[in-house]
Design a protein around this motif. Structure first.
Motif, mmCIF file in Angstrom:
data_model
loop_
_atom_site.group_PDB
_atom_site.id
_atom_site.type_symbol
_atom_site.label_atom_id
_atom_site.label_comp_id
_atom_site.label_asym_id
_atom_site.label_seq_id
_atom_site.Cartn_x
_atom_site.Cartn_y
_atom_site.Cartn_z
ATOM 1 N N TYR A 81 0.856 -1.200 0.000
ATOM 2 C CA TYR A 81 0.000 0.000 0.000
ATOM 3 C C TYR A 81 0.880 1.234 0.000
ATOM 4 C CZ TYR A 81 -4.029 -2.865 1.373
ATOM 5 O OH TYR A 81 -5.031 -3.769 1.414
ATOM 6 N N GLU A 120 -12.884 -13.399 9.162
ATOM 7 C CA GLU A 120 -13.264 -13.283 10.573
ATOM 8 C C GLU A 120 -14.772 -13.209 10.749
ATOM 9 O OE1 GLU A 120 -10.998 -10.715 12.903
ATOM 10 O OE2 GLU A 120 -9.236 -10.797 11.618
ATOM 11 N N SER A 152 -3.427 -9.056 14.595
ATOM 12 C CA SER A 152 -4.069 -7.955 13.898
ATOM 13 C C SER A 152 -3.053 -7.203 13.035
ATOM 14 C CB SER A 152 -4.653 -7.012 14.951
ATOM 15 O OG SER A 152 -5.480 -6.090 14.328
ATOM 16 N N GLY A 153 -3.459 -6.887 11.826
ATOM 17 C CA GLY A 153 -2.602 -6.098 10.952
ATOM 18 C C GLY A 153 -1.522 -6.883 10.242
ATOM 19 N N CYS A 154 -1.587 -8.201 10.298
ATOM 20 C CA CYS A 154 -0.488 -8.968 9.717
ATOM 21 C C CYS A 154 -0.693 -9.211 8.231
ATOM 22 C CB CYS A 154 -0.341 -10.297 10.437
ATOM 23 S SG CYS A 154 -1.713 -11.405 10.131
ATOM 24 N N GLY A 155 -1.836 -8.820 7.690
ATOM 25 C CA GLY A 155 -2.025 -8.967 6.252
ATOM 26 C C GLY A 155 -3.010 -10.046 5.853
ATOM 27 N N LYS A 156 -3.743 -10.569 6.784
ATOM 28 C CA LYS A 156 -4.701 -11.628 6.472
ATOM 29 C C LYS A 156 -5.776 -11.136 5.521
ATOM 30 C CE LYS A 156 -6.011 -11.951 10.779
ATOM 31 N NZ LYS A 156 -5.192 -10.901 11.364
ATOM 32 N N THR A 157 -6.407 -10.027 5.923
ATOM 33 C CA THR A 157 -7.495 -9.503 5.112
ATOM 34 C C THR A 157 -7.007 -9.140 3.715
ATOM 35 O OG1 THR A 157 -8.641 -8.676 7.047
ATOM 36 C CG2 THR A 157 -9.206 -7.664 4.948
ATOM 37 N N THR A 158 -5.831 -8.544 3.671
ATOM 38 C CA THR A 158 -5.301 -8.149 2.374
ATOM 39 C C THR A 158 -5.124 -9.358 1.457
ATOM 40 O OG1 THR A 158 -4.172 -6.339 3.479
ATOM 41 C CG2 THR A 158 -3.457 -6.873 1.254
HETATM 42 N N1 LIG Z 1 -6.357 0.437 2.200
HETATM 43 C C1 LIG Z 1 -5.192 0.421 2.873
HETATM 44 N N2 LIG Z 1 -4.316 1.444 2.711
HETATM 45 C C2 LIG Z 1 -3.144 1.448 3.393
HETATM 46 N N3 LIG Z 1 -2.754 0.495 4.232
HETATM 47 C C3 LIG Z 1 -3.584 -0.544 4.441
HETATM 48 C C4 LIG Z 1 -4.846 -0.621 3.774
HETATM 49 N N4 LIG Z 1 -5.464 -1.740 4.174
HETATM 50 C C5 LIG Z 1 -4.621 -2.334 5.054
HETATM 51 N N5 LIG Z 1 -3.502 -1.624 5.213
HETATM 52 C C6 LIG Z 1 -2.353 -1.961 6.067
HETATM 53 O O1 LIG Z 1 -1.891 -3.213 5.652
HETATM 54 C C7 LIG Z 1 -1.553 -4.009 6.764
HETATM 55 C C8 LIG Z 1 -2.310 -5.317 6.728
HETATM 56 O O2 LIG Z 1 -3.688 -5.057 6.856
HETATM 57 P P1 LIG Z 1 -4.796 -6.169 6.889
HETATM 58 O O3 LIG Z 1 -6.105 -5.493 6.928
HETATM 59 O O4 LIG Z 1 -4.565 -7.114 5.771
HETATM 60 O O5 LIG Z 1 -4.508 -6.898 8.281
HETATM 61 P P2 LIG Z 1 -5.342 -8.054 8.987
HETATM 62 O O6 LIG Z 1 -4.380 -9.124 9.209
HETATM 63 O O7 LIG Z 1 -6.562 -8.361 8.260
HETATM 64 O O8 LIG Z 1 -5.685 -7.363 10.390
HETATM 65 P P3 LIG Z 1 -6.997 -7.504 11.271
HETATM 66 O O9 LIG Z 1 -6.868 -8.729 12.069
HETATM 67 O O10 LIG Z 1 -6.908 -6.268 12.121
HETATM 68 O O11 LIG Z 1 -8.166 -7.498 10.353
HETATM 69 C C9 LIG Z 1 -1.847 -3.193 7.996
HETATM 70 O O12 LIG Z 1 -0.640 -2.597 8.410
HETATM 71 C C10 LIG Z 1 -2.765 -2.121 7.510
HETATM 72 O O13 LIG Z 1 -2.564 -0.926 8.224
#
Ligand SMILES: Nc1ncnc2c1ncn2[C@@H]1O[C@H](COP(=O)(O)OP(=O)(O)OP(=O)(O)O)[C@@H](O)[C@H]1O
Ligand SMILES: Nc1ncnc2c1ncn2[C@@H]1O[C@H](COP(=O)(O)OP(=O)(O)OP(=O)(O)O)[C@@H](O)[C@H]1O
Ligand SMILES: [Mg+2]
Ligand SMILES: [Mg+2]
Lengths: 443, 317, 361, 290, 361
Positions: free
Chosen positions: C13, C163, C42-48
């Motif tokens: 990103y 989730e 949290s924030g490790c990139g799973k959702t991405t």
């Molecule tokens: N649209 C975006 N623009 C910039 N950074 C992003 C964006 N979406 C996610 N990030 C960053 O990318 C990283 C991974 O985010 P992601 O949402 O994939 O985490 P996650 O593992 O799903 O966390 P959670 O358990 O909180 O849902 C985080 O540091 C987040 O801040």
């Protein structure tokens, strides 16, 4: 803060209001208050159309002003319902300083005067001599000439101005223009005449179809050469004249000249000075076959002050007017200086006085003074009152003048809302209805 | 200050007979909070409306302080004034026409503003400004641009599109005055719709669109099935408000055409105004006003019956 | 149905000049019918990762294939996936039935067919009597059932979950887990399930993919992840209460490696310790495998802090030289703030590299 | 279950092409909005900087050096114009403050306190909008005169506040309902009185709604013609809209270019308002009021 | 500091004609320094009870005393309590520091003193570096720490909690629990803690008050509630996975009572069973005390359904004549859908009245 109908002070509504007037009123107000301890509250009422609204508001709320300015017809029903006070004393003291009132227009019944006259409106025709010269046009003698000139001006490529400035706003100037044109065409403008011209007791409707439709038709044709007539009223016509938007129009006294001259000085503009000089004033042409002796204009419209009998301080306001006009010729003249060219003084000595003639604006624009004198001597003198029975001054006729359907007729015609014939019939209907009301009220 | 009574705890020691009042303390506080509103409302709505109704039962010459009781006479006359029905009809044309345009344009602007990425803030500001600038300015600009000498729209209409001749003043022409009034009014007031719908659009979470995309929905389907239903509640409310406002609109019409040319743009508020100041019939004018009010009231009730915006609003929260 | 192949997936990103590497070179294959859980903090990139697979985000590099079909650049509408969100994206203006039928309507199914399929799914999920209600009238658990149903009826090629249960309470979660398993079994397509709750990951998956800071840390069946974590991170993240850590040293004694922790020595018969003699290591042990001895000299000295009785066991907190240590004690244990010692069950000891955290033995 | 081919985008386009089309439409739309939305403001601006004579007679699209002038703005320095603008500002600020205070209080009462008929009360408020403002002129004039508010800016402020009130109260009511009561209760637990809790906890959180209500009041006050015309008959207290109309009526010479110049001056405050407050504003209006 | 005495507390809501008895004649005393947890399912009246104690709701009848002071009619401001909410009620427009200092500001403390106290509390809660942030920038766990801090600085007489952790995930909960205990210990005042999470109730409390449908079901220390539930409701509610229930019959055999469940008989040497010969009873057993036997004849026949491996144990689901039964099996257990039988460890059997749910033995 002073409330609008402020209680306690002398409340005076006036449409004598532009920046010069405003300054003048300010000065006079404080001078007067210093001298008499009578607090003044001078309110700008706006020109006809607006001021009625304001008056209505005040009257309906049971708090009429102490005085206002307008032509008499505009307050006819106020007068009829006994809301005006006589002002004979004030007028006589003024006459001592300024000379006799020189109009025989209706200012009250019998010996009672209900208006302190300030000035007279003489209706006439104004044109731009410079454009005439450029196009080689002749001064018009008939309605048809005006129309031909308008067409010529309108069609000339090298002239920016339109041929004629026809007033078509439903209220205000359009009404006046229509009535004057009718009179110039040889009928009483408001559509009434004496049943018996000699007895002069009873009025009847006289709204001859041929003449009225011809005038309407004429105005409709003029409108072709006019900027949007529905946006032209008194104020617009002046402003647009100054801006050179048309070359001919109907107007009062030398008002366009005066406004142009004032603006020229304010802006120090030679172009505008030229325009003021080029603005010519003539009697409104007549209907061709009819000569000026058949012109049904009877008397210039007097404009002045009315004192409300149910106002808070009628005596104080009279003192105010006395102080204004009966103090000295010099003070009187200041009023005409504020709005030069708009009014012909009603008091016979004023226009000839030194004080009047030596006003700064006249020094700069002798042309203006000349035009005013011309209005008085030539137009009023020769074109008014030629037909004896045209003088139908009476409460009824006043009441009829403050109906707005005449203007509405013009408006309907120039906007194609009605054909000339329809407008005539509609107007006649309105006339009959209003006249019946007038007779009920004043009869 | 009414808010003082909003305090719920008693100052220690001081005796206030709260608990001995026949009503709950909270009720007193509650009523106190709305008291200023009630006072204002009585001043600005209840009293004038009652006054207007009372006046409508009299024959009143505008420049005469004496009122003559005529009962329902004025109402009968209203129905018989030649221009009443025409004005009602023109009022409806004006209301429906401008509300529709405002709705479509306002919605469209909101959709675009919601989606553009660059210059969004500035463009939004400019668009919003249209709603915020005084009507008189809109009128002044409109008068200028439709004026034959030097009016750019007048010129464009005449020379580019051949809509009128180069000498015609469109605002003074029967054919164009109403149409232009509708357009000019819409220019200013469409933004009202935009503000409300844009706010709602911003509140729709992306996940709804994502869920729909996953189902294979295209943009039109997403708009139809998500955006539109989500906006429905607010749109119904806005349409109601705008219709009322437009039906009652007076200033912009008066400033631009004064109801003319002829009666071409005379709507009921203009008619009422003319009745007061041109026809000098104050009682009659009030009867017109009361009729307008009843007309709107009836329309609003019908509208609520058919659409029930408040329910729509609640279910979609 | 196809499998999912994620190859070298990277997502960066750019945000106001900052580069955030959300997903870093992830490789993962999910077989047809397999249930893989992506778990991590949290924030490790799973959702991405999941959104890249869904097509809602565009990968910075890498490819995603569904079977033979390279979908990396395909819009989400063409991927035929099902996706359940954390914030349940039911359309609030449609009834449960309409919500469930929406995908079918878009796909152009007839009314009858839609009704039939919805009916069928509703039965499976036991929400038949909720069909006419609006989503707002349902509890969170019921709403997720509806969302499941909405995915189910469309018969997707790929099932993705982000989730879906994180807003539900423990009871509802436990109830819903079997339902999710039932549904994914029913459809039989590859499933990628994102969660940060290790319990969900453990209980539902065929394989667990642990992700940390955008990188895959371990991909393996649940038991393996629990018993044989590939790194300190995995060990700590999986299991509740989590693995306790100590500092130790490996010594070569008599040719075998010996582990010294706080003055105590453990004889570890493990492979791979050869090279580590003399090095510091991180020692991990699950709290279940630490015994509390009343004899303060029997192991690492520990001062009792607090007991959390759970009924069938107690979590006891001790202060030691290695910081606060949690031990699972028996239900009747009451420490009362006294001095104890902690004894390791040495066959369960895990050793990690102090720097990289990689499992040594 | 049978597997269907994924259906296409609008007009049978592929989804990618649909996106392309959509982007193109968006671009065109933006262009149109810029043209139609910004155009009159641009036009007004450019006319304000063009010599007045030119404005009346010719169409110019940009104040090129030969016709550029700042003279038109001298109209603003004229005492009465200056007074009108000053009064408008005073009235706008006064109206905003009154509306915000009164609607906050009432909104709070409606949202948090129980009293009989409160919902009906709120509904009845809206009926006030059904009455055309031009009709209430004379009664209003009388009421104001009898309570001594006639011709005062305060009088106009009160009238305008009353008109903005129903909407503002609804907005505030609904907005306060979205603020968790727990916040206030936490304040009470901390020992704050209801009034203090309202002031410290509720009011600061209402910022978006306050701004939305303020904007509404501002639009009304800045726009108002009818009430000012009736209630401020005096030149020294009147506001811009009736003032400028009065000036046009009385002025024997007032070119359009001057009007444009003064209009431009009156357009700037709303433009700034819209630019800096829009995000709050939209947040405030997100409440599905009414 | 005073104790809390709740006497005959009843709260009835009148809503559009309906009378909802939210709290029904509750009697509870919380000693000074005692930590009592009010636990029960959703809607059972926990919050209502707590709000009555706080003074946010007015009881319909009953009295509440803090020590000798009858506070029943006192407004909340005069009660000097601390209250933590479920929806963390931090003021979003104030920084963490201002949030924490707000109560002190109201109480009229000087700026310095406010700062000093806030500083102190922040240290205890390890949020010193968050003081300047706004609440929105904090995670849920940190926000609750701030909320705790806000209460802490005010040094309240009474501490009330309403599900302060229900929005946090399991890891954060486990982390925060000791913090809460530390803080309440620190202040040393009576604490009433409302939760619907039995784990929290078990781990934190001195005594647990189980409430159901507005009525207190049992008030006792955690272990007692777990081991000796007073009713079927308590038994089921406390413990995870929860107690499994079967239908049984008491028979009098040789003068002692015997229990028959699904064809198997258990010899129970319990008091109080005398009068129950011939009656049906509800039989409860915690899943830990059920053994799975591979011999289908060893106990109640059961078909394996599903395993949820948790690492240190597995929850296995079985279909039996009594419905679905969960058993805690060992970590390596894999049922594979085969037939088993369930064997009861009879010393742990609990018996309840079928109608009233009251514990019999
Ligand atoms: N649209 C975006 N623009 C910039 N950074 C992003 C964006 N979406 C996610 N990030 C960053 O990318 C990283 C991974 O985010 P992601 O949402 O994939 O985490 P996650 O593992 O799903 O966390 P959670 O358990 O909180 O849902 C985080 O540091 C987040 O801040
Ligand atoms: N203000 C109210 N008006 C009417 N009924 C209410 C009100 N507050 C609560 N109730 C009802 O009273 C009962 C008890 O509610 P309460 O909030 O005390 O439950 P709870 O145990 O706190 O539940 P939860 O775990 O969901 O918070 C419920 O049936 C609820 O619907
Ligand atoms: Mg995520
Ligand atoms: Mg609760």
């Amino acid at each position: 803060l002073g409330g609008g109908g402020g209680d306690g002070d002398v409340h005076f509504i006036t449409d004598y209001y532009n920046s010069q007037w405003e300054q003048l009123w300010g000065e006079l107000e404080s001078e007067f208050e210093d001298e008499t301890d009578i607090p003044m509250n001078i309110e700008e009422g706006g020109m006809s159309g607006t001021q009625e609204g304001r008056l209505a508001q005040l009257i309906q709320s049971g708090n009429p002003p102490d005085a206002n300015t307008s032509t008499f017809d505009q307050v006819a029903d106020i007068w009829e319902t006994g809301q005006l006070d006589t002002v004979n004393d004030v007028v006589s003291s003024i006459e001592e300083v300024n000379g006799e009132i020189n109009t025989n227009a209706f200012l009250g019944e019998g010996d009672e005067l209900y208006q302190i006259p300030h000035g007279l409106y003489v209706s006439n025709f104004q044109y731009r001599a410079d454009i005439y010269e450029q196009l080689g046009l002749e001064e018009p003698k008939t309605f048809q000439d005006v129309l031909d000139n308008a067409q010529a001006i309108d069609e000339a490529d090298d002239v920016d101005a339109r041929g004629y400035g026809l007033a078509g706003m439903p209220t205000g100037k359009s009404q006046d223009e229509f009535l004057v044109l009718l009179a110039s065409a040889g009928v009483s403008g408001i559509g009434l005449r004496w049943k018996d011209p000699d007895a002069r007791e009873e009025l009847e409707i006289h709204f001859p179809e041929e003449e009225v439709t011809t005038v309407l038709q004429y105005m409709k044709e003029l409108s072709q050469y006019s900027p949007d007539p529905t946006s032209i009223g008194w104020a617009e016509s002046l402003s647009q004249w100054v801006q050179g938007q048309y070359a001919q129009c109907y107007h009062l006294n030398a008002w366009p000249v005066g406004v142009t001259a004032l603006t020229a000085e304010a802006q120090d503009s030679d172009a505008l000075r030229g325009l003021a000089e080029a603005t010519q004033v003539r009697a409104y042409p007549t209907w061709g076959e009819i000569d000026k002796d058949e012109n049904w204009l009877s008397a210039p419209a007097p404009d002045g002050y009315h004192v409300f009998s149910n106002g808070d301080r009628p005596e104080d306001v009279k003192q105010w007017f006395e102080w204004l006009y009966a103090d000295s010729m010099e003070r009187t003249v200041r009023f005409y200086e504020a709005d030069p060219g708009r009014f012909l003084p009603t008091y016979s000595d004023v226009i000839e006085s030194d004080a009047f003639q030596s006003q700064g604006i006249f020094e700069a624009h002798p042309h203006l003074l000349e035009k005013l004198q011309y209005c008085q001597d030539e137009i009023w003198g020769n074109h008014y009152g030629s037909v004896d029975e045209a003088n139908i001054s009476s409460p009824e006729s006043l009441y009829m003048q403050r109906q707005w359907f005449y203007g509405e007729m013009v408006n309907s015609v120039v906007t194609d809302s009605m054909t000339v014939q329809e407008a005539y019939e509609w107007g006649l209907g309105q006339l009959e209805q209003a006249f019946q009301e007038a007779q009920e009220t004043f009869g | 200050m009414a808010s003082e009574t909003g305090e719920s705890i008693r100052p220690r020691g001081a005796y206030i007979p709260w608990d001995h009042l026949p009503v709950e303390r909270e009720t007193v506080a509650g009523v106190a909070t709305v008291l200023p509103v009630v006072v204002l409302y009585v001043l600005i709505a209840v009293f004038p409306i009652a006054f207007a109704f009372w006046a409508s039962l009299h024959n009143i010459h505008t420049l005469n302080p004496e009122w003559k009781w005529v009962g329902l006479e004025n109402y009968r006359e209203v129905m018989n004034i030649a221009t009443f029905w025409g004005s009602l009809w023109r009022g409806i044309v004006y209301m429906v026409g401008s509300t529709l345009i405002q709705l479509v344009v306002g919605l469209w602007m909101a959709l675009v503003l919601n989606r553009i990425t660059r210059g969004q803030k500035l463009l939004t500001a400019v668009v919003f400004t249209a709603y915020l600038i005084p009507t008189i300015i809109v009128s002044l600009v409109a008068l200028r641009v439709f004026d034959p000498p030097g009016g750019v729209f007048q010129m464009m209409g005449a020379e580019w599109f051949n809509l009128w001749s180069s000498q015609t003043a469109p605002l003074g022409s029967r054919g164009w005055a109403m149409r232009l009034l509708i357009l000019i009014g819409s220019w200013k007031f469409a933004v009202f719709v935009t503000i409300f719908t844009l706010a709602q659009l911003r509140a729709i979470p992306d996940r709804f669109y994502e869920a729909a995309k996953i189902c294979g929905a295209n943009r039109w389907q997403m708009f139809r099935d998500i955006t539109l239903p989500r906006l429905m509640g607010i749109v119904l409310v806005v349409v109601l408000l705008r219709s009322i406002f437009m039906f009652n609109k007076f200033d912009i019409i008066w400033q631009l055409t004064q109801g003319g040319p002829g009666n071409a743009t005379t709507t009921l508020p203009v008619l009422a105004y003319k009745t007061v100041y041109t026809d000098q019939a104050y009682g009659l004018a009030n009867a017109i006003a009361v009729v307008m009010f009843l007309f709107l009231l009836a329309s609003a009730v019908v509208y609520f019956k058919i659409f029930n915006p408040s329910e729509e609003v609640e279910t979609t929260t | 149905m196809p499998d999912i192949e994620i190859r070298d997936l990277t997502k960066v990103y750019e945000e106001s000049g900052n580069r955030i590497v959300a997903v870093d070179d992830v490789d993962l294959t999910i077989e047809d019918g397999e249930f893989v859980t992506l778990v991590g903090p949290s924030g490790c990139g799973k959702t991405t990762t999941l959104r890249c697979v869904a097509g809602l985000n565009k990968p910075t590099s890498g490819t995603i294939k569904f079977g033979d079909r390279d979908v990396t650049d395909k819009p989400v509408q063409e991927r035929n996936i099902a996706l359940l969100f954390q914030d349940i994206a039911l359309y609030p203006h449609m009834s449960v039935e309409e919500n469930m039928a929406y995908g079918l309507k878009i796909a152009g199914f007839s009314r009858e067919e839609r009704m039939a399929r919805v009916e069928e799914a509703a039965e499976l999920l036991q929400i038949t009597d909720q069909l006419k209600k609006m989503p707002a009238d349902l509890s969170g658990g019921q709403q997720q059932r509806v969302a499941l149903g909405r995915s189910l009826v469309r018969d997707p090629e790929i099932f993705l979950f982000d989730e879906p249960m994180s807003d539900l309470d423990a009871k509802l979660k436990a109830e819903l887990r079997p339902v999710v398993e039932k549904v994914t079994d029913e459809i039989g397509c590859p499933t990628l399930y994102v969660t940060h709750d290790q319990e969900e990951a453990m209980t539902m998956s065929d394989r667990v993919a642990v992700i940390n800071d955008g990188k895959l840390a371990q991909v393996a069946p649940p038991k393996e992840v629990y018993d044989e974590p590939a790194s300190q991170f995995v060990s700590q993240f999986i299991g509740q209460p989590s693995t306790q850590f100590f500092d130790g040293n490996v010594r070569a004694v008599n040719g075998t490696a010996e582990l010294a922790v706080g003055g105590y020595e453990y004889d570890l018969a493990r492979d791979g310790l050869e090279g580590w003699a003399g090095e510091s290591v991180r020692v991990g042990l699950r709290p279940q495998y630490i015994t509390v001895s009343k004899d303060p000299a029997a192991g690492i000295p520990a001062t009792h802090l607090l007991d959390e009785p759970l009924g069938d066991a107690t979590h006891s907190f001790f202060e030691t030289e290695f910081g606060e240590i949690v031990v699972v004690t028996d239900p009747d244990f009451e420490g009362e703030g006294k001095e104890y010692s902690l004894v390791f069950q040495d066959e369960y000891i895990q050793l990690f590299d102090t720097d990289s955290g990689v499992r040594i033995a | 279950m049978s597997q269907k081919e994924p259906p296409g985008g609008i007009f049978g386009l592929s989804y990618d092409r649909e996106t392309g089309l959509f982007e193109a439409l968006k671009l065109v739309s933006t262009a149109i909005i810029v043209l139609v939305g910004a155009w009159p403001i641009y036009w007004m601006t450019q006319l304000a900087f063009t010599e007045y004579g030119t404005v009346e007679n010719r169409i110019t699209v940009f104040p090129t050096p030969d016709i550029f002038t700042l003279n038109n703005f001298t109209v603003i320095t004229e005492p009465e114009m200056y007074t009108y603008m000053f009064n408008t500002v005073v009235v706008a600020i006064g109206t905003i403050v009154t509306v915000v205070i009164v609607s906050l209080l009432a909104g709070y009462g409606l949202a948090r306190l129980q009293f009989p008929q409160k919902e009906n009360f709120a509904r009845i408020l809206l009926i006030g909008y059904l009455f055309s403002p031009i009709v209430i002129g004379i009664p209003l004039y009388q009421i104001w005169r009898s309570i001594g508010l006639l011709g005062t800016r305060v009088g106009l402020i009160i009238a305008l506040s009353a008109v903005s009130m129903p909407f503002a109260v609804w907005l505030m009511w609904k907005y306060i309902m979205t603020i968790p009561e727990a916040h206030e209760e936490a304040a009470w637990v901390d020992g704050a009185s209801r009034w203090r809790g309202f002031r410290d906890v509720v009011v600061p959180q209402c910022r978006p709604a306050i701004i939305a209500a303020a904007l509404f009041a501002f639009a009304l006050a800045w726009n108002d013609f009818t009430f000012a015309q009736i209630l401020l008959p005096q030149t020294d207290t009147t506001t811009f809209a009736p003032g400028i109309l009065r000036a046009m009526g009385q002025a024997q010479f007032l070119p359009d270019a001057y009007l444009m110049a003064i209009s431009l001056a009156m357009t700037l405050p709303p433009l700034l308002f819209a630019y800096f407050m829009q995000s709050y504003l939209l947040k405030g209006f997100q409440v599905r009021a009414l």
